[in-house]
Design a protein around this motif. Structure first.
Motif, PDB file in Angstrom:
ATOM      1  N   GLY A 427       0.779  -1.148  -0.101  1.00  0.00           N
ATOM      2  CA  GLY A 427       0.059  -0.029   0.096  1.00  0.00           C
ATOM      3  C   GLY A 427       0.728   1.185   0.058  1.00  0.00           C
ATOM      4  N   VAL A 428       1.681   1.792  -0.943  1.00  0.00           N
ATOM      5  CA  VAL A 428       2.361   2.569  -1.289  1.00  0.00           C
ATOM      6  C   VAL A 428       1.766   3.577  -2.199  1.00  0.00           C
ATOM      7  N   PRO A 429       2.074   4.861  -2.027  1.00  0.00           N
ATOM      8  CA  PRO A 429       1.517   5.970  -2.876  1.00  0.00           C
ATOM      9  C   PRO A 429       1.550   5.550  -4.453  1.00  0.00           C
ATOM     10  N   MET A 430       0.645   5.755  -5.196  1.00  0.00           N
ATOM     11  CA  MET A 430       0.846   5.637  -6.744  1.00  0.00           C
ATOM     12  C   MET A 430       0.498   4.107  -7.074  1.00  0.00           C
ATOM     13  N   ASN A 431       0.305   2.980  -6.000  1.00  0.00           N
ATOM     14  CA  ASN A 431       0.060   1.812  -6.258  1.00  0.00           C
ATOM     15  C   ASN A 431      -1.424   1.145  -6.394  1.00  0.00           C
ATOM     16  N   ASN A 432      -2.263   2.319  -6.333  1.00  0.00           N
ATOM     17  CA  ASN A 432      -3.788   2.038  -6.032  1.00  0.00           C
ATOM     18  C   ASN A 432      -4.215   0.799  -6.943  1.00  0.00           C
ATOM     19  N   HIS A 433      -3.866   0.926  -8.155  1.00  0.00           N
ATOM     20  CA  HIS A 433      -4.516  -0.023  -9.338  1.00  0.00           C
ATOM     21  C   HIS A 433      -4.203  -1.545  -8.858  1.00  0.00           C
ATOM     22  N   ALA A 434      -2.909  -1.560  -8.630  1.00  0.00           N
ATOM     23  CA  ALA A 434      -2.522  -2.851  -8.386  1.00  0.00           C
ATOM     24  C   ALA A 434      -3.154  -3.605  -7.132  1.00  0.00           C
ATOM     25  N   LEU A 435      -3.332  -2.610  -5.997  1.00  0.00           N
ATOM     26  CA  LEU A 435      -4.091  -3.117  -4.925  1.00  0.00           C
ATOM     27  C   LEU A 435      -5.546  -3.442  -5.265  1.00  0.00           C
ATOM     28  N   TRP A 436      -6.310  -2.651  -5.862  1.00  0.00           N
ATOM     29  CA  TRP A 436      -7.531  -2.982  -6.299  1.00  0.00           C
ATOM     30  C   TRP A 436      -7.582  -4.260  -7.243  1.00  0.00           C
ATOM     31  N   ARG A 437      -6.495  -4.431  -8.075  1.00  0.00           N
ATOM     32  CA  ARG A 437      -6.476  -5.579  -8.777  1.00  0.00           C
ATOM     33  C   ARG A 437      -6.476  -6.607  -7.926  1.00  0.00           C
ATOM     34  N   PHE A 438      -5.767  -6.806  -6.946  1.00  0.00           N
ATOM     35  CA  PHE A 438      -5.363  -7.874  -6.198  1.00  0.00           C
ATOM     36  C   PHE A 438      -6.764  -8.206  -5.525  1.00  0.00           C
ATOM     37  N   ARG A 439      -7.389  -7.207  -4.689  1.00  0.00           N
ATOM     38  CA  ARG A 439      -8.722  -7.458  -4.170  1.00  0.00           C
ATOM     39  C   ARG A 439     -10.027  -8.071  -4.937  1.00  0.00           C
ATOM     40  N   ASN A 440      -9.935  -7.427  -6.294  1.00  0.00           N
ATOM     41  CA  ASN A 440     -11.052  -7.852  -7.102  1.00  0.00           C
ATOM     42  C   ASN A 440     -10.700  -9.317  -7.608  1.00  0.00           C
TER      43      ASN A 440
END
Length: 490
Positions: A427-440
């Motif tokens: 959960g580092v800045p500008m990594n939101n897309h990869a985080l949401w991809r993982f959860r989804n």
């Protein structure tokens, strides 16, 4: 009523070891029969305080005199308070070694066992057992060999590590981050990010040592240890672990080099080895040879250097290969690269008609030259390494298949821990897309697993959304910008 087998075993063990006479045992006793020692909080706090005071004196002596060689340290290791402190720091659910002994088994009659272990260490009768070979999958599809150490060996190794760290933490350099108290992977990531943004870095050397833990030269290692530790009993203790071997396919196998990955002492020995073979040397090279800026960040055997001038980077790389060859080390040819990277990399490559700047991987993140959309300034974009993301999702898929018929709340709690752990690291800045991809993707995999429980079941996305909302945390950026956090820490 029949005799309790656990009580009978505990009594037999006490008879074998002998009646304990440590003052703390009047408080701590033999245990409550449930695998948890009946320890008194006051006694534990007092023993922890005495251990920390002893280690503080060692640390002060090491700080005062950088050339001091410690001739008597083993008594800190076999001190029962130190051993007790190390025991409670062990993971309670760790897999057992060749002895088959778990944390709960050892805790049943803890004080008697600690007294016996202390006596064996004191008279030199302690013997290290072979590690049990195990393999864990790597992101690239290969397997990493580990040695699952017997519990008592873990205990002594951790106590020894605690004592030796009091000495070496005063020597280790600031750019070394791996397996050190008070330092983490994110500290190393922050330091690299800040260095790339605030120093004149135009070239990055992304380096990896081939099979480092298996390539460590034991003769050189002991010479490095002797620079600071002149206690021959500590030397013999370390050599016992190095020569213990590994049990694989029913056969104990021995090696002439390397340390067993998985032992508590191995990370410290690795840091000691690289401190003398790499850290001190690169520090001198930077001060004496470099004209431009040079940054260094090392985490265990994985390290990154940034250079202002390409010719200095090439000269350093050539010198590093020679330096490592002296100590039996070799840079991995496929994982060691010198790339153009920095705030001018995109502009310079475009002027030469070349493509985008290359990226490099470090501690789970792909580092990318990026421009902020808000002000057009250079920054470093850090995204989850795709192979790491894919490998983790594959693990989740396999585990969901194994847990297919478990109750939904139990699976939901497990997935909650998985997603939380992933977000807490990535959960580092500008990594939101990869985080949401993982959860989804986790939600999608869970839905598929639930639908496989019955051919007649169809799980609507509306109900799945409710399950995901109930159990899985929302992703968010939990780490501040490195310029902020690194500035506060340093």
């Amino acid at each position: 009523m029949g005799e309790n087998p656990r009580a009978r075993e505990a009594q037999q063990e006490n008879n074998r070891i002998g009646t304990p006479n440590h003052p703390a045992e009047a408080v701590e006793g033999r245990g409550d029969g449930r695998g948890e020692p009946a320890t008194g909080d006051t006694s534990r706090m007092q023993s922890r305080s005495s251990v920390q005071q002893a280690l503080a004196r060692v640390r002060q002596a090491a700080t005062r005199d950088k050339g001091l060689r410690f001739t008597a340290l083993l008594h800190h290791v076999y001190n029962v308070d130190t051993l007790r402190e190390a025991f409670f720091a062990l993971k309670r659910d760790a897999a057992p070694g060749v002895d088959g002994q778990t944390w709960q088994d050892y805790a049943a009659i803890l004080e008697a066992r600690l007294q016996d272990l202390s006596a064996r260490l004191q008279r030199g009768a302690y013997r290290a057992r072979p590690g049990r070979r195990a393999y864990i999958p790597k992101a690239d599809g290969k397997q990493r060999p580990l040695g699952v150490i017997a519990l008592e060996d873990k205990l002594v190794q951790r106590a020894t590590t605690q004592v030796l760290s009091a000495v070496y933490e005063t020597d280790f350099l600031g750019f070394s981050y791996g397996f050190r108290p008070g330092r983490s992977q994110h500290n190393a990531l922050d330091a690299l990010y800040v260095g790339l943004l605030t120093k004149k870095v135009n070239w990055v050397l992304d380096a990896d040592i081939r099979g480092f833990f298996d390539a460590i030269d034991r003769e050189w290692l002991m010479k490095f240890v002797e620079h600071r530790i002149d206690d021959r009993r500590i030397h013999r203790l370390i050599q016992k672990w190095l020569n213990a071997g590994v049990l694989e396919d029913g056969e104990v196998r021995y090696a002439d080099a390397g340390t067993v990955q998985g032992g508590s002492i191995s990370p410290l020995l690795a840091n000691i080895y690289l401190h003398y073979a790499f850290d001190l040397w690169v520090q001198q090279w930077r001060e004496r040879e470099a004209k431009g800026d040079v940054i260094v960040v090392r985490y265990a055997d994985d390290f990154v250097l940034g250079f202002q001038h390409k010719h200095e980077a090439e000269r350093f790389l050539s010198a590093l290969k020679e330096r490592f060859a002296t100590f039996g080390l070799e840079l991995h040819p496929e994982k060691t690269r010198l790339i153009e990277f920095g705030q001018f990399a995109r502009k310079n490559r475009a002027a030469r008609g070349e493509g985008k700047p290359e990226t490099f991987a470090f501690l789970g993140f792909t580092h990318i030259c990026h421009t902020k959309w808000s002000n057009g300034k250079f920054t470093v974009l850090r995204q989850t390494i795709r192979k790491r993301l894919t490998a983790k999702l594959s693990e989740v898929k396999d585990e969901l298949r194994r847990r297919m018929h478990e109750p939904i709340p139990r699976v939901g709690e497990w997935l909650k821990a998985v997603v939380s752990g992933h977000v807490n690291y990535y959960g580092v800045p500008m990594n939101n897309h990869a985080l949401w991809r993982f959860r989804n993707t986790v939600v999608n995999l869970w839905r598929r697993a639930l639908m496989r429980r019955s051919q007649k079941t169809y799980l609507t996305w509306k109900r799945m959304a409710r399950l995901a909302s109930r159990f899985l945390p929302q992703v968010y950026v939990c780490h501040p910008y490195p310029l902020l956090r690194f500035g506060v820490i340093t």
